[in-house]
Motif scaffolding. Structure first.
Motif, mmCIF file in Angstrom:
data_model
loop_
_atom_site.group_PDB
_atom_site.id
_atom_site.type_symbol
_atom_site.label_atom_id
_atom_site.label_comp_id
_atom_site.label_asym_id
_atom_site.label_seq_id
_atom_site.Cartn_x
_atom_site.Cartn_y
_atom_site.Cartn_z
ATOM 1 N N LYS A 89 0.897 -1.236 0.089
ATOM 2 C CA LYS A 89 -0.016 -0.083 -0.037
ATOM 3 C C LYS A 89 0.848 1.309 0.027
ATOM 4 C CE LYS A 89 -0.816 0.755 4.942
ATOM 5 N NZ LYS A 89 -1.690 1.107 6.016
ATOM 6 N N TYR A 90 2.182 1.159 0.622
ATOM 7 C CA TYR A 90 2.628 2.462 0.626
ATOM 8 C C TYR A 90 3.214 2.704 -1.012
ATOM 9 C CZ TYR A 90 3.262 0.937 5.479
ATOM 10 O OH TYR A 90 2.920 0.416 6.744
ATOM 11 N N MET A 91 3.473 1.724 -1.818
ATOM 12 C CA MET A 91 3.898 2.098 -3.116
ATOM 13 C C MET A 91 2.651 2.657 -3.879
ATOM 14 S SD MET A 91 6.034 -1.387 -4.291
ATOM 15 C CE MET A 91 7.663 -1.765 -3.354
ATOM 16 N N ARG A 92 1.618 1.996 -3.448
ATOM 17 C CA ARG A 92 0.133 2.738 -4.184
ATOM 18 C C ARG A 92 -0.105 3.907 -3.425
ATOM 19 N NH1 ARG A 92 -1.213 -2.909 -3.326
ATOM 20 N NH2 ARG A 92 -1.997 -2.476 -1.295
ATOM 21 N N PHE A 93 0.182 4.335 -2.378
ATOM 22 C CA PHE A 93 0.022 5.628 -1.709
ATOM 23 C C PHE A 93 1.092 6.844 -2.453
ATOM 24 C CE2 PHE A 93 -2.036 4.780 2.590
ATOM 25 C CZ PHE A 93 -3.049 4.216 1.937
ATOM 26 N N TRP A 94 2.372 6.065 -2.714
ATOM 27 C CA TRP A 94 3.268 7.037 -3.426
ATOM 28 C C TRP A 94 2.876 7.388 -4.663
ATOM 29 C CZ3 TRP A 94 5.804 6.535 -7.736
ATOM 30 C CH2 TRP A 94 6.577 7.636 -7.932
ATOM 31 N N PHE A 95 2.423 6.458 -5.589
ATOM 32 C CA PHE A 95 1.867 6.559 -6.693
ATOM 33 C C PHE A 95 0.719 7.464 -6.846
ATOM 34 C CE2 PHE A 95 -0.457 5.492 -10.445
ATOM 35 C CZ PHE A 95 0.313 5.312 -11.549
ATOM 36 N N ALA A 96 -0.305 7.363 -6.208
ATOM 37 C CA ALA A 96 -1.290 8.020 -6.114
ATOM 38 C C ALA A 96 -1.208 9.540 -5.678
ATOM 39 C CB ALA A 96 -2.404 7.804 -5.210
ATOM 40 N N THR A 97 -0.344 9.890 -4.655
ATOM 41 C CA THR A 97 0.062 11.166 -4.219
ATOM 42 C C THR A 97 1.072 11.782 -5.453
ATOM 43 O OG1 THR A 97 0.093 10.504 -1.883
ATOM 44 C CG2 THR A 97 1.064 12.733 -2.257
#
Length: 375
Positions: free
Chosen positions: A117-125
């Motif tokens: 989820k940290y990678m997903r959060f980084w990508f979205a932000t």
């Protein structure tokens, strides 16, 4: 024979040497432009795209390793950042002969985003909400249908992967929480997930951008069709946002977006498919009547949810009272499988809807037959 030789004085030599030299600022500017030209030429080359493909393919096998080591996770994160900047900055803007299939690049990106989820959060932000113009650029403005479809699929899968990631704070000043005109019941800010933020960001495009690019509207609704096809959780999420009532209003020209142009027909086929899937998640038992008096209606076998949700009043009016939307679906999308499933669902133990469907179909058959005879 006469020979002539030029004899320069010291002052003449100084002038001639200075005259051929560019000023420092101009020389640095030319060098910068030349370097930029060579850089761009290298970026938009087949060799560079092949190198990026080989680099990503060498890391993708690490994404299936559980548990992933810290060094492996750092490596995957590094490649994710590199691939994100590569694709969204210029990769997806390159012609297909050099780039290859956009769907293959998106599949590689999704393999990396699936890790944590940290990678997903980084990508979205970093890739989406800090550059909100990318929603419009790749979902609506892009002239390449393959790229629009691939980006729509990327958003749908990112929202699906992040459904259970926990709270996410969206600080985007442009595509923040959707207004009450767009969705009926927005998620509270404390419980909002990245999945909610992505869906609301796409919905917010209805304020203006969708109406300006309605020729590419099919890929816009493809996002919702892909997303609601995953599981019951995604359908329940869209039902809470009252998406069916919003899309029905759009199809009838009564929604927040001004969609529909007299110069060309608007393709609402995927909108009809989304509404069909979501409507079958509502409980219609109170509208079912058995043909035999005092007999209990048979259970409807066409539900999409094991525990159907209560139907909102505006949906009851649009489907069981007004029926203008259903007639529009029959006239424009009657051959679609989702339309067939929708009418099987609504006609089950419902004489009123069954009568309306049969009457409309018979009228269309009669009208089309009369038109052919005249022709």
């Amino acid at each position: 024979m006469l020979l002539y030789e030029r004899v320069d004085s010291p002052s003449t030599k100084a002038v001639s040497n200075d005259a051929g030299k560019l000023p420092g600022a101009i020389e640095r500017g030319i060098q910068k432009e030349n370097l930029k030209f060579v850089h761009l030429k290298a970026l938009f080359s087949i060799e560079h795209f092949r190198f990026m493909r080989s680099l990503v393919d060498s890391v993708v096998p690490l994404t299936v390793v559980e548990p992933m080591k810290e060094t492996q996770e750092k490596l995957v994160m590094l490649v994710l950042k590199l691939l994100t900047n590569f694709l969204l900055s210029y990769g997806l803007r390159t012609k297909k002969a050099i780039r290859g299939l956009a769907s293959e690049w998106v599949n590689s990106l999704l393999s990396l985003l699936k890790c944590s989820k940290y990678m997903r959060f980084w990508f979205a932000t970093s890739a989406l909400f800090r550059h909100p113009e990318r929603f419009v650029e790749y979902l609506l403005e892009c002239p390449n249908q393959e790229v629009r479809t691939a980006f729509s699929r990327l958003l749908a899968y990112l929202a699906y992967f992040s459904h259970n990631d926990g709270p996410y704070v969206n600080h985007s000043p442009v595509y923040g929480p959707a207004s009450s005109d767009i969705i009926g019941a927005p998620t509270s800010r404390e419980d909002q997930t990245l999945s909610d933020c992505i869906v609301e960001a796409v919905l917010n495009l209805l304020n203006k951008e969708v109406g300006e690019h309605e020729r590419h509207i099919s890929q816009y609704f493809y996002f919702f069709l892909t997303y609601c096809s995953f599981s019951h959780a995604e359908r329940s999420q869209l039902l809470k946002m009252r998406l069916p009532s919003l899309f029905i209003a759009l199809a009838l020209g009564e929604g927040p977006a001004l969609i529909g142009n007299r110069h060309h027909a608007t393709d609402f086929s995927r909108l009809y498919n989304v509404v069909s899937v979501l409507v079958r998640c509502y409980d219609v038992s109170r509208h079912m009547i058995h043909c035999v008096k005092e007999a209990e209606p048979a259970p409807n076998p066409f539900y999409e949810l094991s525990q159907p949700e209560a139907m909102h009043p505006e949906i009851v009016v649009a489907l069981f009272e007004n029926q203008k939307y259903l007639k529009k679906v029959i006239s424009e999308n009657a051959s679609a499988e989702d339309t067939l499933q929708l009418f099987k669902f609504l006609c089950w133990e419902n004489p009123s809807i069954s009568r309306m469907v049969l009457t409309t179909l018979l009228y269309q058959v009669h009208f089309s037959g009369a038109r052919e005879n005249v022709g």
